[in-house]
Design a protein around this motif. Structure first.
Motif: not given
Length: 651
Positions: A587-591
């Motif tokens: 999720x961190x990478x997606x944001x």
């Protein structure tokens, strides 16, 4: 007898003569005492206060000498009369004395003489000058010590604003004095640390002379600093507290060394406990084998005699089954104590995995998705084949029991390089190339407290009657007997991965040496790496590895903190754990990719790539590094990611 009038008159004249002579001599001595040091110091022209003082005493001495001379002239005269010329001489000399006094008063009014002093004494001036020089040198030396000490020395006002900042603080936190002075000290801390600062200032204002505590602070680039802080009040001449002085010492390395030492002591204590228990268990096992041999043979005899009696045959089969279980338990005890006979030989781990996979495929249950991932290169070890199978079976059965509702079990083999500084290796291994077995599951997982004890003999978390507590201790005994080591990574509710490292046997035509090294990885050249790792101890290790490799590191212990650091500083690449509480690495990478789709991402996890790929947590083509990794592995993989701009998304 009567004295004449002349005799009576002579007595006062004699006293007057003696008094003036004494005064003259005294003033003359004072004049010499003043003039000689001034002359020796070469200050007859420059030291006007001393010269004026000497003139006063000199003129006074000459005046008293004139009075003595006149008294002497009158001693033998009936009438006290002197020539008028001497009277005028005395009068004019009194004028000279007055002029000397006026000159002295003028010099004194000019401020050339300090309060309380008659004149400027050259010797006293020299002493004062030397004292002032010593004081100035001491102040300069103290300032140099304060500026160049490794500890940070910070001045803080009573309302928490930084007022002083030495070179040690600049080196520790990265802020220059012009950047930080006038800013609140809370800038260096998180919210809890800022509250801690306010509490300490309140304690100082309540009268405490000094406060020592340890807390986390943050450098300019976001790097956490484990700091030991000594806080003391700064008082004015009246004793009133006017500020706060703080001495900050970086204890990050000390804490890491203490953690490492504690881990070594725990492993040593565990080894000692296992050794003592092993001796006891070994003695019991050997005696118990004799008893089991009797029970097993007599049970077989009775079974032959019971032919045709179904009920008795069934009972004897139960006895024989229980005996077999006891025999297996004894065999595990002997393996654990290294008292069993082993026959080491070269074993291909790919073949061992294939055999165990075929064996488990028939018995482990349909609710378990069993997978085997062989090594892409030869992985040959020198060990007992039966014991290697026993290790895999014990770990596989434990994994099955941890997945009562089903899941995925992956058996892997590969080759790994160790640098000798890996954490949580039981026992530690020297640097070199090793064959590696991995058994990963998606089961219930273990807490850190349970994981710390799983290799202890007779320790089990299974219900009574479901486990002996010897399975993993047997695995530990087999692996260490073969010169290997184990590492376990587990999270409650997520799963567990066991890694087994064994000395690699060089394949024909290939030489494998323990000290072999690849070329050093490329330097980071100041690239900024955002590291997201929820385990603080591991985050410190990763930060240290990357910083020593030439990277500029921003460290976050959670997703929200990572996004805040990215918004504030940006980065050249993201290094993130896969599975974290609250916000996953995916999720961190997606944001971040929402605003920087080209940003390279390197994922890391304690779970094997085979398990993560088989459970579809990660795509197979993403950049991934497996824990525990070596510093060289991480730097090479990161250089590859930054150089190739790998940005394949997570699913």
């Amino acid at each position: 007898m009567c004295r004449s009038a002349a005799d009576v008159t002579t007595v006062p004249e004699q006293l007057f003569l003696v008094g003036n002579l004494g005064t003259m001599i005294t003033y003359a001595a004072i004049t010499v005492a003043i003039a000689v040091p001034v002359a020796r110091a070469g200050q007859l022209r420059s030291n006007k206060p001393a010269v004026a003082t000497a003139l006063i005493f000199l003129t006074a001495a000459i005046g008293h000498g004139l009075h003595a001379f006149l008294a002497f002239r009158n001693l033998d005269r009936a009438e006290h009369s002197v020539p008028i010329v001497w009277v005028w001489a005395l009068a004019w000399w009194n004028v000279v004395c007055g002029v000397a006094g006026v000159y002295y008063w003028t010099v004194r009014r000019s401020g050339a003489i300090s309060a309380g002093a008659i004149y400027a004494d050259p010797e006293a001036e020299r002493c004062f000058a030397e004292a002032a020089a010593r004081e100035q040198a001491a102040r300069s030396s103290l300032a140099a010590v304060v500026e160049h000490t490794d500890d940070g020395i910070v001045g803080v006002s009573l309302d928490g604003v930084i007022t002083a900042w030495n070179g040690g603080a600049e080196r520790l936190f990265g802020y220059r004095p012009d950047e930080i002075i006038g800013k609140p000290a809370a800038l260096l801390a998180d919210p809890s640390g800022a509250q801690e600062q306010r509490d300490v200032i309140a304690r100082i204002l309540r009268g405490e002379r000094g406060v020592y505590y340890e807390s986390r602070r943050f450098a300019k680039d976001g790097t956490p600093v484990e700091a030991a802080l000594t806080v003391a009040p700064v008082r004015d001449g009246s004793g009133r507290v006017t500020g706060i002085s703080v001495v900050v010492r970086d204890v990050t390395a000390v804490k890491e060394a203490a953690e490492r030492q504690r881990a070594i002591e725990e492993r040593t204590n565990q080894a000692q406990r296992m050794e003592s228990l092993g001796k006891l268990a070994g003695g019991v096992a050997h005696d118990f084998n004799n008893i089991l041999a009797i029970i097993a043979n007599y049970t077989d005899f009775a079974a032959e005699e019971a032919a045709g009696n179904p009920a008795l045959e069934a009972d004897l089969r139960h006895v024989r089954s229980a005996t077999d279980r006891a025999i297996n338990l004894t065999r595990q005890l002997l393996t654990f104590t290294r008292g069993d006979t082993i026959q080491p030989q070269d074993v291909d781990l790919n073949a061992a995995i294939a055999e165990v996979h075929a064996m488990l495929g028939r018995t482990i249950g349909e609710h378990i998705n069993l997978m085997a991932v062989p090594s892409a290169e030869p992985a040959v070890v020198h060990a007992d084949p039966g014991q290697i199978q026993q290790v895999l079976l014990n770990l596989a059965i434990n994994a099955r029991d941890a997945m009562p509702d089903g899941g995925t079990l992956v058996l892997e083999a590969n080759v790994a390089d160790l640098d000798g500084d890996e954490l949580a290796m039981q026992p530690p291994l020297p640097a070199g190339r090793y064959a590696r077995l991995l058994v990963s599951d998606t089961g219930e997982g273990m807490s850190a407290e349970v994981a710390a004890r799983i290799f202890e003999p007779f320790y089990t978390t299974k219900p009574r009657g479901k486990g002996t507590g010897l399975g993993l201790s047997t695995v530990f005994g087999i692996v260490t007997e073969a010169g290997g080591s184990l590492n376990v990574y587990s999270e409650p509710g997520v799963g567990t991965t066991f890694r087994i490292y064994l000395p690699l046997v060089a394949a024909p035509g290939r030489v494998t040496t323990a000290g072999s090294r690849q070329a050093p990885p490329p330097r980071g050249d100041g690239r900024t790496i955002l590291v997201v790792e929820d385990e603080p101890a591991l985050a410190r290790v990763v930060t240290r590895i990357l910083a020593s490799g030439g990277y500029h590191v921003l460290t976050a212990t959670g997703g929200a903190e990572a996004l805040a650091l990215f918004d504030q500083h940006g980065c050249d690449a993201l290094l993130t754990d896969v599975i974290m509480p609250e916000m996953s690495g995916r999720r961190v990478a997606e944001v971040i990719h929402g605003s920087r789709p080209e940003l390279p991402v390197l994922y890391m996890s304690g779970y094997s790539n085979g398990l993560l790929g088989s459970t579809h947590v990660l795509d197979g083509d993403i950049a991934f590094i497996e824990k525990p990794f070596t510093a060289q592995d991480l730097l090479r993989k990161l250089a590859e990611v930054v150089g190739n701009r790998v940005t394949s998304p997570l699913r």
